[in-house]
Scaffold this active site. Structure first.
Site, PDB file in Angstrom:
ATOM      1  CB  SER A   1      42.414   8.925  83.839  1.00 15.07           C
ATOM      2  OG  SER A   1      42.496   7.969  84.771  1.00 15.07           O
TER       3      SER A   1
ATOM      4  N   GLY B   1      40.143   5.943  85.796  1.00 19.29           N
ATOM      5  CA  GLY B   1      40.752   5.014  87.251  1.00 19.29           C
ATOM      6  C   GLY B   1      40.913   3.670  86.608  1.00 19.29           C
ATOM      7  CB  ALA B   2      40.153   0.409  88.404  1.00 18.41           C
TER       8      ALA B   2
ATOM      9  N   GLY C   1      39.573   2.129  82.943  1.00 13.27           N
ATOM     10  CA  GLY C   1      40.357   2.248  81.774  1.00 13.27           C
ATOM     11  C   GLY C   1      40.531   3.748  81.490  1.00 13.27           C
TER      12      GLY C   1
ATOM     13  N   GLY D   1      48.490   9.542  86.568  1.00 18.80           N
ATOM     14  CA  GLY D   1      47.884  10.022  85.425  1.00 18.80           C
ATOM     15  C   GLY D   1      48.703  11.032  84.773  1.00 18.80           C
ATOM     16  CG  ASP D   2      50.904  13.963  86.683  1.00 15.29           C
ATOM     17  OD1 ASP D   2      49.848  14.382  86.527  1.00 15.29           O
ATOM     18  OD2 ASP D   2      51.197  13.867  87.889  1.00 15.29           O
TER      19      ASP D   2
END
Length: 315
Positions: free
Chosen positions: A220, A222-223, A225, A251-252
């Site tokens: 991941s 974050g913003a 992608g 994220g989970d």
């Protein structure tokens, strides 16, 4: 069925505040109380999608009893491991601009007998599981190699295993060859001990984790992608987000979406991004239902933008 293992669960209280000011009395505009811990959140997201999940976790004291009750209320089957210490309580302060401040308690220390009981419960409840998701930090008393033991036992029983952890536990577990690991950008940089400033840097770091033992890496960013790097190829996916309300558990939720969709390939990556994008637009650690998802908004490509700078580079 997807089994989740959360060695250090929590009771999470989230308060929505206009702004965080030290030394001031702050009046919350909203509050929630949820069962917490990364594996617990994965189970909650799976249950919200209408799929069966079993949550294995050590529970103790009044907070532990409340965690179990909250999970049961969400239709999640709980496989508790009684422990002497009280389950930890965490606090999250979500500001109106999307900034989140979290205070996480350390949690109880597990005795040798409690540690073995946790492993045995995982073994007993993993029969028939399509995936076992081991997530979160390890409580005091568990060695960094504990997740590696779970991976080895899971593979011996024929189950695939997804791992979402960081620190010394991650490289220790990689040697046991988990089927997929899910670091965020900071955890990915920490694992390879170097900065990440571009998407290409993240791809190289993910390949390094695969060389260390991970069969696939779902990263991941974050913003920016998410990346999926596995033997069949590398894919990059993004989705628009109108407004970030809370990234607790996003994220989970993403990992849950990935596993629900089979846990491999671009379709699973698209599901992961759709779940993650929906989760950040919900309050607290609310998990998205199918009605919250917008799969048509997700873009997946094998033409990874290697030179694209990360919005929040990891030094």
């Amino acid at each position: 069925m997807i089994l989740t293992v959360t060695p250090n669960p929590s009771l999470d209280r989230t308060y929505e505040v206009p702004a965080l000011e030290r030394g001031e009395v702050i009046r919350a505009s909203g509050e929630r109380m949820d069962p917490g811990g990364k594996g617990v959140n994965v189970s909650r997201a799976i249950a919200a999608a209408g799929r069966r999940t079993v949550a294995v976790l050590p529970l103790g004291g009044a907070p532990g009893a409340l965690v179990a009750a909250l999970l049961h209320a969400q239709g999640i089957e709980v496989a508790p491991v009684p422990v002497a210490g009280a389950t930890r309580s965490n606090i999250a302060l979500a500001e109106s601009d999307g900034v989140l401040t979290k205070i996480n308690a350390p949690g109880p220390e597990l005795s040798a007998a409690e540690q073995e009981s946790l492993l045995e419960t995982v073994r007993e409840r993993s029969a028939g599981a399509d995936w076992i998701a081991c997530c979160g930090s390890l409580p005091r008393g568990l060695a960094p190699s504990w997740y590696a033991d779970v991976v080895t036992r899971a593979h011996a029983g024929g189950a695939r295993i997804a791992l979402d952890t960081s620190g010394p536990a991650l490289p220790a577990a990689l040697r046991a060859r988990p089927d997929v690991v899910k670091p965020n950008a900071e955890e990915l940089a920490q694992a390879v001990a170097r900065p990440l400033t571009t998407v290409g840097d993240a791809v190289e770091a993910a390949e390094e984790l695969r060389a260390m033992g991970a069969r696939a890496v779902l990263a991941s960013l974050g913003a920016d992608g998410q990346l999926l790097v596995e033997s069949a190829g590398t894919w990059f996916a993004t989705a628009p987000v109108t407004a970030v309300r809370s990234n607790v558990g996003a994220g989970d939720s993403s990992l849950a979406g990935f596993l629900i969709a089979g846990g491999t390939g671009p379709a699973a990556l698209a599901s992961a991004v759709a779940h993650g994008a929906a989760a950040v637009q919900l309050p607290g650690s609310v998990m998205p239902t199918p009605a919250d998802l917008d799969p048509a908004a997700v873009t997946v490509t094998s033409d990874v933008p290697l030179d694209r700078a990360l919005t929040e580079p990891v030094p």
